[in-house]
Design an enzyme around this catalytic site. Sequence first.
Site, short mmCIF file in Angstrom:
data_model
loop_
_atom_site.label_atom_id
_atom_site.label_comp_id
_atom_site.label_asym_id
_atom_site.label_seq_id
_atom_site.Cartn_x
_atom_site.Cartn_y
_atom_site.Cartn_z
CG ASP A 328 -1.70 1.24 1.39
OD1 ASP A 328 -2.47 1.52 0.46
OD2 ASP A 328 -1.56 1.93 2.41
CG ASP A 521 -1.59 2.41 6.89
OD1 ASP A 521 -2.51 1.57 6.88
OD2 ASP A 521 -1.74 3.58 6.48
CG ASP A 525 -3.88 -1.04 4.07
OD1 ASP A 525 -4.63 -0.68 3.15
OD2 ASP A 525 -2.87 -0.40 4.41
#
Length: 628
Positions: A328, A521, A525
Amino acid sequence: MNKKQKKMLARIIISAVMLIVLHFIPVTGIAEFVLYFATYLIIGYDILKKAGKGILNRQIFDENFLMSVATLGAFILAIYEQSGDYVEGIAVMLFYQIGELFQSYAVGKSRKNISALMDIRPDYANLERDGKLQKVDPDEVEIGSIIVVQPGEKVPLDGIIKEGTSTLNTSALTGESMPRDAREGDEIISGCINMTGVLKVQTTKEFGESTVSKILELVENSSSRKSKSEDFISKFAKIYTPAVCYSALALAILPPLVQMIFLNVPAQWDVWVYRALTFLVISCPCALVISIPLSFFAGIGGASKEGVLIKGSNYLETLSRAKYVVFDKTGTLTQGVFEVSGVHHNEIENEKLLEYAALAECASSHPISKSLQKAYGKEIDRNRVTDIEEISGHGIVAKVDGETVAAGNSKLMKKLNIPYQDCHSVGTIIHMAINGTYAGHIVISDIIKLHSKEAVRELKHAGVEKTVMLTGDAKSVADQVAASLGIDEVYSDLLPADKVTKVEELLNLKQDSEKLAFVGDGINDAPVLTRADIGIAMGAMGSDAAIEAADVVLMDDDPMKIAKAIKISRKCIRIVYQNITLALVIKFACLGLGAIGIANMWFAIFADVGVMIIAVLNAIRALRVHNL
């Protein structure tokens, strides 16, 4: 050494000294047997006791049973042959106990790193009552209570600093020795050590839900999640140990019977019983049973010292096979710190456009919203804002001072049928419309982390074949970041659900032997972390979502830890395979030599204890992870 290890060392020294002394004392007959057998009991009584308990509990076939039968058999043979040679039985038990002591010390050494992490558990919390500090159990502190953390004390619960400034030692959590500054208004998590000033902290979580509890639970449960290699060794030992016991019995009985019945020669019972006993000593699966779990335990312990928490040896094994690493972007490769880098307007002043954007976004906790409010630089009057509507993946529509303000990406403008101007600036573009008329756009840029480029390069050196970046940012921004970092593939304009879909597509493209790791993080997610073969949450201090969803938790924001975690796992798995190969090759070779009479009891001692010590020495190399 602990008390138990010191006691064992004393027994080893006493037995060794007695063996040496008895070698020079001219005693024979019953006196000789009594003295040697007393020496044997000093060094081996606990093994005999464990073997007896195993028989009573119907769990007969283990290393204690093998050692007991083999060494007692050696004593019986010495009596039968009237040779008075009791040394072999004692020597086998003595060297076996030396190996066990060595293994115990190695386990203690690898456990030390995890024990250091477990020291973050707070013993008490200070509550201020009637002007005095009262120590209470952290479990008794309610949410919203004010606790006092004095210099040198552990922070017992998560909270917000209400008064005071200090520096915090977070090394037990992150593996980094550099202290962190903390001041009024900052969030503080349990497990840190307050180094300087007195802090008053308002608690935001109960102890059972605090960061320190989540981490301790993670580490304590890591040993219960076994890898395929450990499962193989457990199943192997259950089949292998009974098999060698019956093989030894057959070796002791069948050849003499063949000599008597078919060859018509005197049966050499003593020769074949001795070979069977040697066969038993050689067959002890100690090197496998001890060194394989120890290798994984050492790997997990070494990683925890570096601020990499791995939830179990199964995840360590999966991580070692990671060939795809999917990132990400925001908060992982970039700092997630957004700053307004440009304001472009049509018929409205810059300050007015920023004011409308900041007010419209005032109810959002998204980093972009915070950057708009920071750029505005004035106190937000929420009474001026009504009818806030957040459209996922698009932006926000709200009424500011009675005027309809739309702030979001190009998708929002299309959804509202508002003509807008394309912008080629690098960064996140916030398009603004007031009362249905396009008013301009604001450019917001994210800052790439210092070591992100180096981290991607290190992943390639570690054997990762493909790196992929997923982001909700516009294609121009995503491509620019990916190019600057050396990312192989990039997918942009993704909603949270789109990221899961994209990871599933990548999972279908790879081979079964290859594993896909997703790095996020940990805040938003969780679905992707769960869906990937291995989920890695980065910078997860204080993030419950990360600790719950991820398989590997990196306790700080340094992307270099991703490559380090993979290198640790691969080193650990290499050591495991080395030990399996070493133990099996030497064991089966020595078993063959023992069966045909080439290997004697002294040779058996090397095959058992020697291989175990070599394997254990190799296993504790997994602790050395600092320079990877």
